[in-house]
Each structure stands twice: as C-alpha cells, then as structure tokens.
Scaffold this motif. Structure first.
Motif, mmCIF file in Angstrom:
data_model
loop_
_atom_site.group_PDB
_atom_site.id
_atom_site.type_symbol
_atom_site.label_atom_id
_atom_site.label_comp_id
_atom_site.label_asym_id
_atom_site.label_seq_id
_atom_site.Cartn_x
_atom_site.Cartn_y
_atom_site.Cartn_z
ATOM 1 N N ALA A 112 51.726 37.375 41.490
ATOM 2 C CA ALA A 112 52.142 37.589 40.106
ATOM 3 C C ALA A 112 51.048 37.164 39.136
ATOM 4 C CB ALA A 112 53.435 36.820 39.829
ATOM 5 N N GLU A 113 50.370 36.072 39.444
ATOM 6 C CA GLU A 113 49.268 35.593 38.599
ATOM 7 C C GLU A 113 48.129 36.612 38.559
ATOM 8 O OE1 GLU A 113 46.105 31.844 38.473
ATOM 9 O OE2 GLU A 113 47.914 31.701 39.703
ATOM 10 N N LYS A 116 49.051 39.647 36.494
ATOM 11 C CA LYS A 116 48.989 39.308 35.075
ATOM 12 C C LYS A 116 47.545 39.335 34.579
ATOM 13 C CE LYS A 116 50.613 35.801 31.795
ATOM 14 N NZ LYS A 116 51.324 34.493 31.653
ATOM 15 N N ASP A 117 46.624 38.770 35.388
ATOM 16 C CA ASP A 117 45.211 38.771 35.013
ATOM 17 C C ASP A 117 44.659 40.192 34.926
ATOM 18 O OD1 ASP A 117 45.068 36.036 34.826
ATOM 19 O OD2 ASP A 117 44.215 35.731 36.822
ATOM 20 N N GLU A 148 46.179 42.820 34.091
ATOM 21 C CA GLU A 148 46.736 43.538 32.932
ATOM 22 C C GLU A 148 45.974 43.242 31.652
ATOM 23 O OE1 GLU A 148 50.792 42.364 32.749
ATOM 24 O OE2 GLU A 148 51.411 43.598 34.469
ATOM 25 N N LYS A 149 45.156 42.182 31.653
ATOM 26 C CA LYS A 149 44.458 41.774 30.433
ATOM 27 C C LYS A 149 43.397 42.783 30.029
ATOM 28 C CE LYS A 149 45.124 36.822 31.306
ATOM 29 N NZ LYS A 149 44.478 35.544 31.661
#
Length: 199
Positions: free
Chosen positions: A191-192, A195-196, A198-199
């Motif tokens: 998940a981390e 998320k990264d 998606e930046k």
C-alpha cells in the motif's frame, strides 16, 4: 575500473521464486505499473541488456505466459541463493544483473547507474542499502567469481548472499536514487508503494 579480458557477458535475472508468505499473494504478479511486476521488471531490464531471464521454482514455470527464458531452481536448497546459483549453473561464464521481484519503485535510472559502475574485476557491484548500510545483494551485478564464492559458502551451510558479499571484494557505492531500493514484502508495504507511485 574494469580489468581488460575479465569482462563476462552481462545478462538480466529477475528473482521470482519466493513464496511471498508475508505478502499473502505472489509478489511477482502484483500490478504496480499496469502489468504483473515480473513483466515490468523484465521489460525494464530488456531496455538495457540483450537477454533477460526469470528465476522461479519448478512448479511456477507455467505462470509466466510462455516467457522463453526461465531458470527453474536446479539446486537442492531454497532462498535467493537457489535462483542465483541455478542461473550460474546454467551459464557459468555469465555475469548476472540480479533484481528481486519485490522492488516496486525501481526504475531504469538505478539500473543504468549500476551497469555504468560495474567493476568486473570485483566479485560483485552493488548499492549500499539505505536501511542498514550493508550491501544490497538482490539489486546487484554478480560476476562469475562472486557466484563461485556464493556456491562455496552455500555448500558450507552459509546460505546468505549478503554474507558472501561482506566476505568478498565487491564494488559498493551509494545510489542517489536510494528510495528505489524499497522492498515491499507485506500488504502494508504494498500500500505504501502504491501511494508513492501515485505521486
């Protein structure tokens, strides 16, 4: 520095033979980039090297959509050393740029740097881990001499690629893109990583 005449041909190896116990799903099939992770890493390496192989367990061979360059484990022990030494047994004169399948943030820039920094006169060329400042054995170029040393250690009951690196002459340097060395081994780390990305 590369020693003339000591430059083994370099090929790619994606390690996909783990059991992904902590992740609770096959890490090589997770889609971080719109495709299975093994396919993303193979494509990444194919942009830099003439031949790229996948290391896997024998029972996994049907899982890679007919990919022609598979290296099923052929040695009587497990872990990443099995993948490394199975490839070495298949092509003992080859140097292998090895990457684990649990590196979702890895990009071409880190691999280009690794190749450009290769010292074929050493046992291996690798990055410093930003987590523990130790060698990063599964984002590395392993020369035949380094794999011979690993084989000797494994036969002596020391089945750890990092420990082999710590006890051989390697080229070790810091990666300016060290965030790309992030390992995703659990659902939380997956998940981390997503998320990264998606930046």
């Amino acid at each position: 520095m590369t020693i003339p005449g000591n430059n083994a041909p370099l090929k790619g190896l994606v390690l996909c033979g783990g059991f992904s116990t902590r992740m609770q799903e096959d890490k090589s099939n997770i889609s971080y980039h719109g495709m299975p992770q093994w396919q993303y890493l193979v494509t990444l390496l194919q942009s830099l090297l003439p031949e790229v192989y996948i290391s896997c367990r024998k029972e996994q061979q049907a899982d890679f959509d007919g990919y022609p360059h598979l290296v099923p484990d052929s040695v009587p022990f497990g872990g990443p050393s099995a993948g490394l030494l199975s490839a070495h047994a298949l092509q003992p004169e080859t140097a292998w740029l090895v990457i684990a399948c649990d590196l979702p943030l890895l990009s071409k820039q880190s691999l280009e740097l690794l190749i450009a920094s290769r010292d074929a006169g050493k046992a291996a060329t690798t990055f410093v881990s930003p987590v523990n400042n130790l060698p990063e054995p599964l984002i590395s170029i392993w020369e035949p001499t380094g794999l011979n040393a690993l084989k000797e250690n494994v036969m002596a009951g020391k089945n750890c690629p990092r420990k082999t690196m710590l006890n051989t002459d390697i080229a070790l340097f810091n990666n300016p893109y060290a965030e790309e060395q992030f390992n995703a081994n659990t659902p939380e780390e997956k998940a981390e990583a997503l998320k990264d990305l998606e930046k």
